[in-house]
Scaffold this active site. Structure first.
Site, PDB file in Angstrom:
ATOM      1  N   ASN A  14       0.674  -1.118   0.090  1.00 29.83           N
ATOM      2  CA  ASN A  14       0.095   0.007  -0.105  1.00 29.83           C
ATOM      3  C   ASN A  14       0.816   1.469  -0.182  1.00 29.83           C
ATOM      4  O   ASN A  14       0.548   2.224  -0.688  1.00 29.83           O
ATOM      5  CB  ASN A  14      -0.761  -0.084   1.397  1.00 29.83           C
ATOM      6  CG  ASN A  14      -2.168  -0.836   0.925  1.00 29.83           C
ATOM      7  OD1 ASN A  14      -3.035  -0.374   0.120  1.00 29.83           O
ATOM      8  ND2 ASN A  14      -2.446  -1.946   1.600  1.00 29.83           N
ATOM      9  N   LEU A  94      -3.069  -0.006  18.742  1.00 31.64           N
ATOM     10  CA  LEU A  94      -2.630   1.165  19.385  1.00 31.64           C
ATOM     11  C   LEU A  94      -3.451   1.727  20.408  1.00 31.64           C
ATOM     12  O   LEU A  94      -4.700   1.591  20.554  1.00 31.64           O
ATOM     13  CB  LEU A  94      -2.823   2.389  18.260  1.00 31.64           C
ATOM     14  CG  LEU A  94      -2.058   1.971  16.807  1.00 31.64           C
ATOM     15  CD1 LEU A  94      -2.303   2.920  15.675  1.00 31.64           C
ATOM     16  CD2 LEU A  94      -0.577   2.220  17.330  1.00 31.64           C
ATOM     17  N   ASN A 108      -6.278   4.563   8.433  1.00 23.82           N
ATOM     18  CA  ASN A 108      -6.067   2.953   8.244  1.00 23.82           C
ATOM     19  C   ASN A 108      -6.840   2.656   7.170  1.00 23.82           C
ATOM     20  O   ASN A 108      -7.781   2.992   6.669  1.00 23.82           O
ATOM     21  CB  ASN A 108      -6.459   2.428   9.416  1.00 23.82           C
ATOM     22  CG  ASN A 108      -6.063   0.769   9.593  1.00 23.82           C
ATOM     23  OD1 ASN A 108      -4.940   0.490   9.339  1.00 23.82           O
ATOM     24  ND2 ASN A 108      -6.970   0.148   9.864  1.00 23.82           N
ATOM     25  N   HIS A 110      -8.273  -1.307   6.091  1.00 26.71           N
ATOM     26  CA  HIS A 110      -8.738  -2.723   6.568  1.00 26.71           C
ATOM     27  C   HIS A 110      -9.335  -3.339   5.374  1.00 26.71           C
ATOM     28  O   HIS A 110      -9.947  -2.898   4.518  1.00 26.71           O
ATOM     29  CB  HIS A 110      -9.551  -2.436   7.541  1.00 26.71           C
ATOM     30  CG  HIS A 110      -9.979  -3.889   8.278  1.00 26.71           C
ATOM     31  ND1 HIS A 110      -9.187  -4.271   9.293  1.00 26.71           N
ATOM     32  CD2 HIS A 110     -11.079  -4.543   8.085  1.00 26.71           C
ATOM     33  CE1 HIS A 110      -9.665  -5.739   9.424  1.00 26.71           C
ATOM     34  NE2 HIS A 110     -10.755  -5.697   9.045  1.00 26.71           N
ATOM     35  N   LEU A 145     -10.912  -0.778  17.847  1.00 28.75           N
ATOM     36  CA  LEU A 145     -10.086  -1.481  16.554  1.00 28.75           C
ATOM     37  C   LEU A 145     -10.877  -1.826  15.480  1.00 28.75           C
ATOM     38  O   LEU A 145     -12.108  -2.135  15.395  1.00 28.75           O
ATOM     39  CB  LEU A 145      -9.648  -2.912  17.248  1.00 28.75           C
ATOM     40  CG  LEU A 145      -8.983  -4.064  16.155  1.00 28.75           C
ATOM     41  CD1 LEU A 145      -7.635  -3.161  16.047  1.00 28.75           C
ATOM     42  CD2 LEU A 145      -8.788  -5.244  16.492  1.00 28.75           C
TER      43      LEU A 145
HETATM   44  C1  GRF Z   1      -3.384  -4.995   3.651  1.00 25.74           C
HETATM   45  O1  GRF Z   1      -4.319  -5.906   3.222  1.00 25.74           O
HETATM   46  C2  GRF Z   1      -4.002  -3.997   4.678  1.00 25.74           C
HETATM   47  O2  GRF Z   1      -5.237  -3.833   4.354  1.00 25.74           O
HETATM   48  C3  GRF Z   1      -3.847  -4.737   5.835  1.00 25.74           C
HETATM   49  O3  GRF Z   1      -2.664  -5.359   5.864  1.00 25.74           O
HETATM   50  C4  GRF Z   1      -1.964  -5.575   4.346  1.00 25.74           C
HETATM   51  C5  GRF Z   1      -0.947  -4.882   4.470  1.00 25.74           C
HETATM   52  O4  GRF Z   1      -0.249  -5.227   3.048  1.00 25.74           O
HETATM   53  N1  GRF Z   1      -4.131  -3.918   6.950  1.00 25.74           N
HETATM   54  P1  GRF Z   1       0.799  -4.463   2.749  1.00 25.74           P
HETATM   55  O5  GRF Z   1       1.876  -4.188   3.809  1.00 25.74           O
HETATM   56  O6  GRF Z   1       0.502  -2.851   2.511  1.00 25.74           O
HETATM   57  O7  GRF Z   1       1.259  -4.799   1.393  1.00 25.74           O
END
Ligand code: GRF
Length: 216
Positions: A14, A94, A108, A110, A145
């Site tokens: 990401n 956190l 965030n 998710h 959370l």
């Molecule tokens: C993603 O699926 C995100 O939604 C979740 O953890 C994963 C992280 O993937 N919280 P990356 O490290 O961004 O590849």
């Protein structure tokens, strides 16, 4: 220029998507000033460093309890004077104090359509429940959370024959679309919190994306 600090724990795809969009000028007037990880082996650290971004590791195992780690983390983050803190696969719960400190400037992503499937193993649980739609959510972080005002969601179909890996990959492709977009909206000052709901100024309706609350 808005200053962004990104927190990761693992591969950082990401974060990488955000760097790509930034390089194409799609992140708005923003500067990614640092990438912090709570694990020394987080793969994304090398990606960030290769892109010339300051990186820092705070290994949570070196701290006696959650509070002391979160305090050290906040101090490290604040040294970069961020306008926005982006959790991108940051696999730590956190503390309330930490979350309150960054209220309104902590995002965030998710991998589910919240409030469905908070917590871990979202893809496996979606398969077990037999849902036909799954997806991902960008939200402001609150002390509960995987909760907090939704900025943007994207849905994907669950296909016959999907397994955890194929479903995760379909969701991840959408994560890489919506997270940079939500960050750009923040950077451009287009997100407003109103009675616990996020409103986005400007017209952003997009068939593939579910439910930003848009002003006309
Ligand atoms: C993603 O699926 C995100 O939604 C979740 O953890 C994963 C992280 O993937 N919280 P990356 O490290 O961004 O590849």
């Amino acid at each position: 220029m808005k200053r962004i600090v990104i927190l990761i724990s693992g591969r950082g795809s990401n974060m990488e998507a955000m760097l790509r969009v930034r390089d194409q000028g799609g992140l708005g007037p923003a500067e990614i000033v640092a990438v912090l990880a709570n694990r020394p082996d987080a793969g994304g650290l090398a990606t960030a460093a290769a892109a010339g971004i300051a990186t820092q590791v705070l290994d949570h195992k070196a701290y006696g309890d959650r509070e002391s780690f979160d305090q050290a983390l906040a101090a490290a983050i604040d040294a970069y004077r961020p306008d926005l803190v982006v959790l991108a696969g940051f696999m730590r719960i956190l503390s309330e104090g930490f979350v309150r400190h960054y209220e309104g400037r902590l995002l965030n992503i998710h991998p589910s359509l919240l409030p469905a499937f908070p917590g871990l193993h979202t893809h496996q649980r979606a398969l077990e429940e037999g849902v036909r739609l799954h997806g991902c959510t960008v939200h402001f972080v609150t002390p509960a959370l995987d909760h907090g005002p939704v900025v943007l969601q994207a849905a994907v179909p669950v296909l016959d024959g999907d397994d955890e890996a194929s479903l995760a990959a379909r969701v991840l492709a959408q994560e890489h679309q919506i997270y940079p977009r939500a960050v750009r909206w923040f950077v451009e000052g287009r997100l407003r919190l109103e009675a616990g709901r996020v409103r986005v100024s400007g017209a952003h309706q997009d068939g593939a994306l579910i439910a930003p609350r848009c002003d006309a």
